[in-house]
Design a protein around this motif. Structure first.
Motif, short mmCIF file in Angstrom:
data_model
loop_
_atom_site.label_atom_id
_atom_site.label_comp_id
_atom_site.label_asym_id
_atom_site.label_seq_id
_atom_site.Cartn_x
_atom_site.Cartn_y
_atom_site.Cartn_z
N TRP A 283 0.79 -1.11 -0.19
CA TRP A 283 0.06 -0.05 0.06
C TRP A 283 0.75 1.12 -0.07
CZ3 TRP A 283 -0.16 4.01 3.35
CH2 TRP A 283 -1.05 4.80 3.18
N ARG A 284 1.89 1.19 0.84
CA ARG A 284 2.74 2.49 1.10
C ARG A 284 3.39 2.74 -0.28
NH1 ARG A 284 7.60 1.20 4.38
NH2 ARG A 284 8.35 0.26 2.41
N VAL B 6 -7.19 14.82 -3.49
CA VAL B 6 -7.57 13.62 -4.08
C VAL B 6 -6.66 12.81 -3.74
CG1 VAL B 6 -6.87 12.67 -6.46
CG2 VAL B 6 -7.88 14.96 -6.42
N ALA B 7 -5.30 12.79 -3.32
CA ALA B 7 -4.37 11.74 -2.73
C ALA B 7 -4.92 11.21 -1.36
CB ALA B 7 -3.05 12.30 -2.43
N ALA B 8 -5.40 12.32 -0.45
CA ALA B 8 -5.95 11.62 0.57
C ALA B 8 -7.29 10.93 0.42
CB ALA B 8 -6.22 13.01 1.51
N VAL B 9 -8.26 10.98 -0.36
CA VAL B 9 -9.38 10.18 -0.46
C VAL B 9 -8.79 8.74 -1.10
CG1 VAL B 9 -11.48 10.01 -1.86
CG2 VAL B 9 -10.74 12.27 -0.86
N GLY C 278 -9.38 5.42 1.13
CA GLY C 278 -9.99 4.24 0.67
C GLY C 278 -9.36 2.89 0.46
N ASP C 279 -7.98 2.87 -0.16
CA ASP C 279 -7.13 1.90 -0.26
C ASP C 279 -6.94 1.22 0.87
OD1 ASP C 279 -7.43 2.29 -2.99
OD2 ASP C 279 -5.49 3.05 -3.21
N LEU C 280 -6.30 2.24 1.90
CA LEU C 280 -5.98 1.75 3.14
C LEU C 280 -7.33 1.03 3.90
CD1 LEU C 280 -3.75 1.62 5.35
CD2 LEU C 280 -4.75 3.60 6.30
N GLU D 153 2.91 13.39 4.29
CA GLU D 153 1.54 13.21 4.98
C GLU D 153 0.39 12.20 4.85
OE1 GLU D 153 -0.13 17.81 5.54
OE2 GLU D 153 0.78 17.40 3.30
N VAL D 154 0.37 11.67 3.74
CA VAL D 154 -0.41 10.63 3.47
C VAL D 154 0.22 9.40 4.44
CG1 VAL D 154 -0.86 8.70 1.88
CG2 VAL D 154 -1.20 11.27 1.26
N LEU D 155 1.35 9.21 4.50
CA LEU D 155 1.88 7.99 5.30
C LEU D 155 1.44 8.27 6.74
CD1 LEU D 155 5.08 7.08 3.34
CD2 LEU D 155 2.80 6.21 3.02
#
Length: 234
Positions: free
Chosen positions: A34-35, A94-97, A101-103, A223-225
């Motif tokens: 995922w990462r 967009v990246a956060a959504v 969802g994938d996480l 930030e996403v990680l």
């Protein structure tokens, strides 16, 4: 039967322990996948969205008044930051959504009693984080998917003299009514658009910077990680 039961209990315990460890390893591998997927998708996302920002820069320069062009020439970082802010915020959302969802799909496959133990997995080791290393260290600990907006800031500097040659020339010619103003305006606008684009690419992708320097892409990845780590650790 009485003899066999004591022999089977250790075997069952060993099997249960093995299954638990195997499930934990599977969970770690899923999170690592995922990462890696998210960091790659963020890079691709910003690259794919770059033409949109280029077009916005061209429109801004074309529609700006002569004196606005001169002022922008005098402070390109400020002009760049003004144009980048809404675009970067939109890309971060967009990246956060997508990442959240994938996480959620990955978390659904993890053993529910040990999710927090996997929190460390989504952050790469500092020594191997590459461009993300400096960004990870700079990210606030409380970041979440709901509040994720890249906070990378462009430094605002004033050029010296106050107006660069191109901007000063445009300003003077506009006051004197010179017949050459048409060519000068076109040249001044073209140069400004190119300067803003170079500044934007440096801020977003790190063009012209040291490999370890932060940029918008690496900040967004970090930030996403970090948001994922906080979700797992909740």
């Amino acid at each position: 039967l009485i003899v066999s039961l004591p022999q089977r209990v250790p075997h069952m315990l060993q099997q249960s322990e093995f299954e638990s460890k195997f499930a934990s390893i599977q969970g770690q591998l899923r999170l690592i996948t995922w990462r890696n997927s998210q960091t790659e998708q963020i890079s691709n996302q910003f690259a794919a969205a770059w033409p949109e920002l280029e077009a916005a820069i061209d429109r801004y320069v074309t529609e700006s008044s002569l004196f606005a062009v001169a002022r922008a020439h005098a402070n390109v970082p400020a002009a760049t930051g003004k144009l980048l802010a809404p675009w970067v915020e939109a890309q971060a959302k967009v990246a956060a959504v997508r990442a959240q969802g994938d996480l959620a799909e990955v978390i659904a496959l993890l053993p529910q009693d040990g999710i927090a133990s996997h929190a460390w997995t989504v952050l790469p080791a500092a020594g191997g984080a590459g461009l993300i290393a400096a960004s990870v260290l700079a990210i606030p600990a409380v970041v979440s998917f709901a509040t994720l907006t890249t906070f990378f800031g462009l430094s605002v500097t004033i050029s010296s003299p106050l107006l660069l040659a191109g901007g000063a020339l445009l300003a003077v010619m506009s006051l004197t009514g010179s017949a050459a103003i048409g060519k000068a305006k076109h040249r001044g606008r073209t140069q400004l658009a190119e300067r803003i684009k170079r500044s934007a690419r440096s801020a977003i992708f790190g063009d012209g910077r040291n490999p370890s320097d932060r940029c918008v892409v690496s900040d967004t990845q970090a930030e996403v990680l970090k948001a994922a780590q906080n979700t797992l650790d909740a």
